[in-house]
Design a protein around this motif. Structure first.
Motif, PDB file in Angstrom:
ATOM      1  N   MET A  61       0.824  -1.216   0.000  1.00  0.00           N
ATOM      2  CA  MET A  61       0.000   0.000   0.000  1.00  0.00           C
ATOM      3  C   MET A  61       0.857   1.265   0.000  1.00  0.00           C
ATOM      4  O   MET A  61       0.414   2.313  -0.465  1.00  0.00           O
ATOM      5  CB  MET A  61      -0.937  -0.003   1.205  1.00  0.00           C
ATOM      6  N   ALA A  62       2.073   1.177   0.511  1.00  0.00           N
ATOM      7  CA  ALA A  62       2.943   2.348   0.568  1.00  0.00           C
ATOM      8  C   ALA A  62       3.668   2.618  -0.744  1.00  0.00           C
ATOM      9  O   ALA A  62       4.267   3.680  -0.906  1.00  0.00           O
ATOM     10  CB  ALA A  62       3.960   2.173   1.693  1.00  0.00           C
ATOM     11  N   LEU A  63       3.599   1.687  -1.697  1.00  0.00           N
ATOM     12  CA  LEU A  63       4.294   1.880  -2.975  1.00  0.00           C
ATOM     13  C   LEU A  63       3.604   2.952  -3.803  1.00  0.00           C
ATOM     14  O   LEU A  63       2.384   3.143  -3.733  1.00  0.00           O
ATOM     15  CB  LEU A  63       4.323   0.563  -3.755  1.00  0.00           C
ATOM     16  N   ASP A  64       4.385   3.636  -4.622  1.00  0.00           N
ATOM     17  CA  ASP A  64       3.815   4.606  -5.557  1.00  0.00           C
ATOM     18  C   ASP A  64       3.024   3.867  -6.628  1.00  0.00           C
ATOM     19  O   ASP A  64       3.251   2.691  -6.901  1.00  0.00           O
ATOM     20  CB  ASP A  64       4.933   5.417  -6.220  1.00  0.00           C
ATOM     21  N   TYR A  65       2.117   4.580  -7.270  1.00  0.00           N
ATOM     22  CA  TYR A  65       1.280   3.941  -8.284  1.00  0.00           C
ATOM     23  C   TYR A  65       2.087   3.463  -9.487  1.00  0.00           C
ATOM     24  O   TYR A  65       1.697   2.520 -10.161  1.00  0.00           O
ATOM     25  CB  TYR A  65       0.189   4.903  -8.758  1.00  0.00           C
ATOM     26  N   ASP A  66       3.215   4.097  -9.761  1.00  0.00           N
ATOM     27  CA  ASP A  66       4.018   3.707 -10.914  1.00  0.00           C
ATOM     28  C   ASP A  66       5.215   2.833 -10.534  1.00  0.00           C
ATOM     29  O   ASP A  66       6.132   2.660 -11.324  1.00  0.00           O
ATOM     30  CB  ASP A  66       4.489   4.949 -11.672  1.00  0.00           C
ATOM     31  N   ASP A  67       5.208   2.278  -9.348  1.00  0.00           N
ATOM     32  CA  ASP A  67       6.301   1.414  -8.904  1.00  0.00           C
ATOM     33  C   ASP A  67       6.325   0.142  -9.755  1.00  0.00           C
ATOM     34  O   ASP A  67       5.290  -0.393 -10.136  1.00  0.00           O
ATOM     35  CB  ASP A  67       6.120   1.059  -7.423  1.00  0.00           C
ATOM     36  N   THR A  68       7.542  -0.360 -10.042  1.00  0.00           N
ATOM     37  CA  THR A  68       7.673  -1.547 -10.894  1.00  0.00           C
ATOM     38  C   THR A  68       7.111  -2.802 -10.236  1.00  0.00           C
ATOM     39  O   THR A  68       6.732  -3.751 -10.929  1.00  0.00           O
ATOM     40  CB  THR A  68       9.148  -1.791 -11.255  1.00  0.00           C
ATOM     41  N   ALA A  69       7.036  -2.827  -8.912  1.00  0.00           N
ATOM     42  CA  ALA A  69       6.460  -3.989  -8.237  1.00  0.00           C
ATOM     43  C   ALA A  69       4.967  -4.094  -8.478  1.00  0.00           C
ATOM     44  O   ALA A  69       4.377  -5.156  -8.278  1.00  0.00           O
ATOM     45  CB  ALA A  69       6.731  -3.920  -6.739  1.00  0.00           C
ATOM     46  N   LEU A  70       4.353  -3.003  -8.939  1.00  0.00           N
ATOM     47  CA  LEU A  70       2.912  -3.011  -9.193  1.00  0.00           C
ATOM     48  C   LEU A  70       2.566  -3.110 -10.673  1.00  0.00           C
ATOM     49  O   LEU A  70       1.398  -3.025 -11.034  1.00  0.00           O
ATOM     50  CB  LEU A  70       2.274  -1.740  -8.603  1.00  0.00           C
ATOM     51  N   THR A  71       3.543  -3.282 -11.541  1.00  0.00           N
ATOM     52  CA  THR A  71       3.245  -3.415 -12.966  1.00  0.00           C
ATOM     53  C   THR A  71       2.684  -4.803 -13.244  1.00  0.00           C
ATOM     54  O   THR A  71       3.050  -5.786 -12.600  1.00  0.00           O
ATOM     55  CB  THR A  71       4.508  -3.187 -13.820  1.00  0.00           C
ATOM     56  N   ASP A  72       1.815  -4.862 -14.227  1.00  0.00           N
ATOM     57  CA  ASP A  72       1.177  -6.118 -14.587  1.00  0.00           C
ATOM     58  C   ASP A  72       2.174  -6.969 -15.357  1.00  0.00           C
ATOM     59  O   ASP A  72       2.536  -6.654 -16.476  1.00  0.00           O
ATOM     60  CB  ASP A  72      -0.071  -5.842 -15.426  1.00  0.00           C
ATOM     61  N   GLN A  73       2.626  -8.042 -14.749  1.00  0.00           N
ATOM     62  CA  GLN A  73       3.591  -8.934 -15.385  1.00  0.00           C
ATOM     63  C   GLN A  73       2.916  -9.874 -16.383  1.00  0.00           C
ATOM     64  O   GLN A  73       3.575 -10.461 -17.216  1.00  0.00           O
ATOM     65  CB  GLN A  73       4.329  -9.759 -14.329  1.00  0.00           C
ATOM     66  N   ASP A 102      10.437 -17.377   7.904  1.00  0.00           N
ATOM     67  CA  ASP A 102      10.559 -18.769   8.341  1.00  0.00           C
ATOM     68  C   ASP A 102      10.297 -19.754   7.206  1.00  0.00           C
ATOM     69  O   ASP A 102      10.443 -20.956   7.390  1.00  0.00           O
ATOM     70  CB  ASP A 102       9.632 -19.052   9.527  1.00  0.00           C
ATOM     71  N   GLY A 103       9.893 -19.264   6.047  1.00  0.00           N
ATOM     72  CA  GLY A 103       9.679 -20.115   4.882  1.00  0.00           C
ATOM     73  C   GLY A 103       8.383 -20.904   4.886  1.00  0.00           C
ATOM     74  O   GLY A 103       8.155 -21.714   4.002  1.00  0.00           O
ATOM     75  N   GLN A 104       7.495 -20.675   5.843  1.00  0.00           N
ATOM     76  CA  GLN A 104       6.259 -21.444   5.917  1.00  0.00           C
ATOM     77  C   GLN A 104       5.125 -20.825   5.110  1.00  0.00           C
ATOM     78  O   GLN A 104       4.189 -21.513   4.746  1.00  0.00           O
ATOM     79  CB  GLN A 104       5.812 -21.581   7.369  1.00  0.00           C
ATOM     80  N   TYR A 105       5.185 -19.539   4.840  1.00  0.00           N
ATOM     81  CA  TYR A 105       4.071 -18.850   4.199  1.00  0.00           C
ATOM     82  C   TYR A 105       4.560 -18.103   2.968  1.00  0.00           C
ATOM     83  O   TYR A 105       5.667 -17.597   2.930  1.00  0.00           O
ATOM     84  CB  TYR A 105       3.427 -17.855   5.171  1.00  0.00           C
ATOM     85  N   THR A 106       3.682 -18.036   1.985  1.00  0.00           N
ATOM     86  CA  THR A 106       3.954 -17.282   0.759  1.00  0.00           C
ATOM     87  C   THR A 106       2.741 -16.449   0.432  1.00  0.00           C
ATOM     88  O   THR A 106       1.606 -16.932   0.497  1.00  0.00           O
ATOM     89  CB  THR A 106       4.270 -18.220  -0.410  1.00  0.00           C
ATOM     90  N   ILE A 107       2.972 -15.191   0.096  1.00  0.00           N
ATOM     91  CA  ILE A 107       1.885 -14.301  -0.320  1.00  0.00           C
ATOM     92  C   ILE A 107       2.056 -14.018  -1.803  1.00  0.00           C
ATOM     93  O   ILE A 107       3.147 -13.702  -2.265  1.00  0.00           O
ATOM     94  CB  ILE A 107       1.931 -12.975   0.469  1.00  0.00           C
ATOM     95  N   PHE A 108       0.965 -14.125  -2.552  1.00  0.00           N
ATOM     96  CA  PHE A 108       0.948 -13.776  -3.965  1.00  0.00           C
ATOM     97  C   PHE A 108       0.025 -12.593  -4.138  1.00  0.00           C
ATOM     98  O   PHE A 108      -1.005 -12.507  -3.483  1.00  0.00           O
ATOM     99  CB  PHE A 108       0.419 -14.957  -4.799  1.00  0.00           C
ATOM    100  N   TRP A 109       0.383 -11.688  -5.023  1.00  0.00           N
ATOM    101  CA  TRP A 109      -0.524 -10.582  -5.307  1.00  0.00           C
ATOM    102  C   TRP A 109      -0.608 -10.355  -6.806  1.00  0.00           C
ATOM    103  O   TRP A 109       0.287 -10.685  -7.549  1.00  0.00           O
ATOM    104  CB  TRP A 109      -0.104  -9.305  -4.585  1.00  0.00           C
ATOM    105  N   ASN A 110      -1.722  -9.825  -7.203  1.00  0.00           N
ATOM    106  CA  ASN A 110      -1.990  -9.517  -8.604  1.00  0.00           C
ATOM    107  C   ASN A 110      -2.457  -8.081  -8.708  1.00  0.00           C
ATOM    108  O   ASN A 110      -3.159  -7.579  -7.843  1.00  0.00           O
ATOM    109  CB  ASN A 110      -3.092 -10.435  -9.154  1.00  0.00           C
ATOM    110  N   VAL A 111      -2.077  -7.462  -9.788  1.00  0.00           N
ATOM    111  CA  VAL A 111      -2.493  -6.076 -10.023  1.00  0.00           C
ATOM    112  C   VAL A 111      -3.438  -6.059 -11.203  1.00  0.00           C
ATOM    113  O   VAL A 111      -3.214  -6.689 -12.189  1.00  0.00           O
ATOM    114  CB  VAL A 111      -1.246  -5.199 -10.310  1.00  0.00           C
TER     115      VAL A 111
END
Length: 111
Positions: A61-73, A102-111
């Motif tokens: 939520m803190a990322l800018d709207y044009d951040d590369t982590a939020l681009t549609d891959q 700890d390697g037990q959980y993974t979060i995936f997100w989509n834009v």
């Protein structure tokens, strides 16, 4: 010869019954302790997972709207599902992911 009419003390049966009751009490306490340890371990895992997930969401939520982590891959416009678009377990095509320390959980997100 003197006859004793007042005999004090415990019989063998009374002693065995007392030891059996004590044993049952100790085993009950052991079972309660094991249950408490398991409950605390589960609570710790849930706390770790929810704290980490909250941290990840706050970072996104803190990322800018044009951040590369939020681009549609994905160019398909498909939000991380398989080709049928119905299988929620197939998230390998998600736009981003993060694994907990700890390697037990993974979060995936989509834009």
């Amino acid at each position: 010869m003197k006859h004793l009419t007042n005999q004090n003390g415990f019989t063998l049966i009374e002693s065995v019954v007392a030891i059996a009751i004590l044993t049952i009490g100790i085993l009950t306490l052991y079972t309660m302790q094991v249950s408490a340890i398991n409950g605390n371990a589960t609570a710790s895992r849930l706390t770790t997972a929810s704290t980490w997930a909250s941290d990840r969401v706050e970072r996104l939520m803190a990322l800018d709207y044009d951040d590369t982590a939020l681009t549609d891959q994905q160019t398909t416009g498909n939000p991380g599902y398989d080709s049928a678009g119905l299988n929620e377990k197939t998230v390998a095509t998600a736009d981003g992911n993060a694994t907990s320390p700890d390697g037990q959980y993974t979060i995936f997100w989509n834009v």
